[in-house]
Design an enzyme around this catalytic site. Structure first.
Site, PDB file in Angstrom:
ATOM      1  NE  ARG A  13      -1.367   2.504   2.778  1.00  0.00           N
ATOM      2  CZ  ARG A  13      -0.830   3.700   3.327  1.00  0.00           C
ATOM      3  NH1 ARG A  13      -0.834   4.885   2.560  1.00  0.00           N
ATOM      4  NH2 ARG A  13      -0.504   3.758   4.634  1.00  0.00           N
ATOM      5  CG  HIS A  17       2.878   6.496  -2.272  1.00  0.00           C
ATOM      6  ND1 HIS A  17       1.863   7.189  -3.124  1.00  0.00           N
ATOM      7  CD2 HIS A  17       2.183   6.530  -1.168  1.00  0.00           C
ATOM      8  CE1 HIS A  17       0.960   7.523  -2.231  1.00  0.00           C
ATOM      9  NE2 HIS A  17       1.037   7.191  -1.075  1.00  0.00           N
ATOM     10  CB  SER A 167       1.506  11.638   7.038  1.00  0.00           C
ATOM     11  OG  SER A 167       0.544  11.147   7.763  1.00  0.00           O
ATOM     12  CG  HIS A 194       2.440   4.920   9.116  1.00  0.00           C
ATOM     13  ND1 HIS A 194       1.993   4.095   8.067  1.00  0.00           N
ATOM     14  CD2 HIS A 194       2.860   6.182   8.319  1.00  0.00           C
ATOM     15  CE1 HIS A 194       2.342   4.465   7.019  1.00  0.00           C
ATOM     16  NE2 HIS A 194       2.733   5.366   6.883  1.00  0.00           N
ATOM     17  CG  HIS A 196       6.402   8.465   6.242  1.00  0.00           C
ATOM     18  ND1 HIS A 196       6.490   8.062   4.959  1.00  0.00           N
ATOM     19  CD2 HIS A 196       5.240   8.195   6.447  1.00  0.00           C
ATOM     20  CE1 HIS A 196       5.213   7.534   4.537  1.00  0.00           C
ATOM     21  NE2 HIS A 196       4.306   7.577   5.278  1.00  0.00           N
ATOM     22  CE1 TYR A 285      -1.355  16.356   3.863  1.00  0.00           C
ATOM     23  CE2 TYR A 285      -1.125  18.603   4.656  1.00  0.00           C
ATOM     24  CZ  TYR A 285      -1.621  17.328   4.527  1.00  0.00           C
ATOM     25  OH  TYR A 285      -2.800  17.165   5.736  1.00  0.00           O
TER      26      TYR A 285
END
Lengths: 338, 338
Positions: A13, A17, A167, A194, A196, A285
């Site tokens: 998932r 990317h 994120s 989670h 990064h 983002y």
């Protein structure tokens, strides 16, 4: 301290990317089958942006995601097979189709202050017998206390656990600890994390979360993911083992699966290049990057300064017009109003 | 908590392993000049295994290291230019020549329990006006208390600071903290830390060292180094900034130097492959890997099991004959005495 940790591998998932959503059913079978044999607890598979993410906005998947979910469900015997759903991108109808295709779990993700938009989706999933996760994104953008309130919304809707996602890869270990602690103290259900790797601390942040009582950790084989990628599954499993945590996942088997099935499909090395550092440092983002570069050129200023200022103002997706305003302001401050 | 951190960039020394010691004088000038402009405090340059490391054992340098040191000294204006010396590989004569070539500092490295073999070298360097560092390698192999005793040997010999190196990339943040703390409490001079990224926690270990009061941190641009490499300089500088530490080094400039001068010379992506994970998990010398593979083939056992057992027995360089013994024992245990 919880000594038992469940690993959610999201190579198929979030990792998609990094391969431009090009996984084939054959690759999915090989990777999902390997992850299942290695003892991973949950295997996540969807477009990188969740169910129905395949679009002109987020990039098209080369193969229909229902076909990929079906392929995975044929080989996964022990793990839960989970999909990701971002309300607004995917719908309850999409979830219904994913369930028919073999998904037994769903993670429903919202911005860190918008848990309420997932309530109906969580209820639907629970009513249909799915293992259901409330997933808060960009958790650096709000306080531990606010996250705790949002987590309660998920818990009341019926979620089986709360996942906190860094994120933008902005958080440092102590900041992760504070967030996990606040949410753990607020809810009765387990907490997950989670990571990064924009600032090179994805594995360490995951370990910090575990030390703070998180029971679910996300990772991807080889760290596969957008930008700097995620916590590297096989490394994380080895680190958890060294630190005295138990996992069903065996890191030696994960290493073998990574070498045999993931290395051959990688399109670029999973390293920390400059853009990823800037995104992580600014806490914005990834999609802001290109806009900031364009604005930087128009106004003769530095794109990195724009991104850092956007981070300070806690801009979120949908506020892209602010990027021009910020570039203009920086130019004025620097007397470069050409 | 010390709020000011000095960064030692060792791209041109530890990083040289990753380019097979092939740096040219032109590359050295570009990288050292860039590091100096970025505000790095010390720039280390030598063969990857220190002065006179160029040999059939450790790999030959493509260009004489004195020529490279001279090239660096021509462009470095603000930083200290340091060399690494491992007594037994390099000699005091090598140090003398390096000093004549422009080195203003030296780091003298020994196994973590053998500080005494560096006493004469430290005294020589101090008598000749060099900034002198006592450098303990493979610090996971002994206790924090023993490290503190070894550090005292360096301090008494006249060292300006003590550097602790996690040479095998085995340590986790809490283990780094314990070692930095013990040494800090034992000596009056500052303490530094050198991380490797085998378990993905090089940057986080460096941050943990800083939080525990370390004042010097080693790193390399792009994390360039043997196996999984080192802490990534530009990422570490960004992380220290985010965590509220002051550094003279500017992470944006470091990013630019990395992109302009290091990316083009890299021979392979600096990622964490399986061998590096195994070395880090087991806590053994990288050089054991090939021996373990050969022994594994001879005895029909798994090389990873041999390495993990060698780590448990705290085998050091020079004990390579034990690798056969361990392989044989594992084979016997498994009933595979073919």
């Amino acid at each position: 301290m919880q000594k038992s940790i469940k690993i959610i591998d999201t190579t198929l998932r979030d990792g998609s990317h990094a391969v431009s959503h090009s996984f084939t059913p054959e690759q999915v079978k090989a990777i999902a089958g390997g992850l299942d044999a290695a003892g991973v607890d949950l295997i996540e598979i969807t477009h990188g942006d969740g169910l129905a993410g395949s679009s002109i906005n987020y990039g098209f998947s080369e193969h229909p995601e229902l076909e990929l979910i079906r392929a995975a469900s044929e080989v996964v015997k022990n793990a839960k097979l989970t999909v990701l759903l971002l309300p607004g991108i995917g719908t309850i109808e999409d979830l219904e189709m994913a369930r028919d295709a073999g998904a037994t779990a769903v993670r429903i993700a919202t911005h860190c202050t918008e848990a309420d938009i997932a309530i109906q989706h969580i209820r639907y999933a629970k009513e249909h017998g799915m293992f259901t996760v409330g997933f808060l994104m960009m958790v650096h953008m709000t306080s531990p206390e606010e996250l705790a309130k949002q987590a309660l919304v998920f818990e009341e809707a019926g979620a089986d656990y709360i996942n906190l996602a860094d994120s933008a890869g902005h958080l440092l270990p102590n900041e992760v600890r504070a967030r996990v602690k606040a949410v753990r103290e607020a809810v009765k259900i387990p907490v997950g994390f989670h990571a990064h790797n924009n600032l090179g601390v994805a594995v360490a942040n995951s370990l910090a979360a575990a030390e703070e009582g998180a029971q679910y950790l996300d990772a991807t084989l080889r760290g596969l993911g957008a930008g700097a990628g995620n916590a590297q599954s096989e490394v994380l499993a080895a680190v958890l083992n060294r630190a005295g945590f138990e996992t069903k996942a065996d890191f030696n088997t994960l290493m073998d699966v990574a070498a045999e099935f993931v290395d051959p499909v990688m399109k670029r090395p999973q390293v920390i290049f400059n853009d990823a550092i800037t995104i992580g440092y600014a806490g914005v983002y990834s999609s802001f990057l290109l806009h900031a570069r364009n604005a930087a050129e128009t106004y003769g200023v530095n794109a990195r300064e724009i991104l850092v200022e956007l981070g300070k103002r806690r801009m979120v997706g949908g506020q892209e017009d602010m990027i021009i305003d910020v570039a203009h302001e920086i130019a004025l401050q620097q007397g470069q109003t050409n």
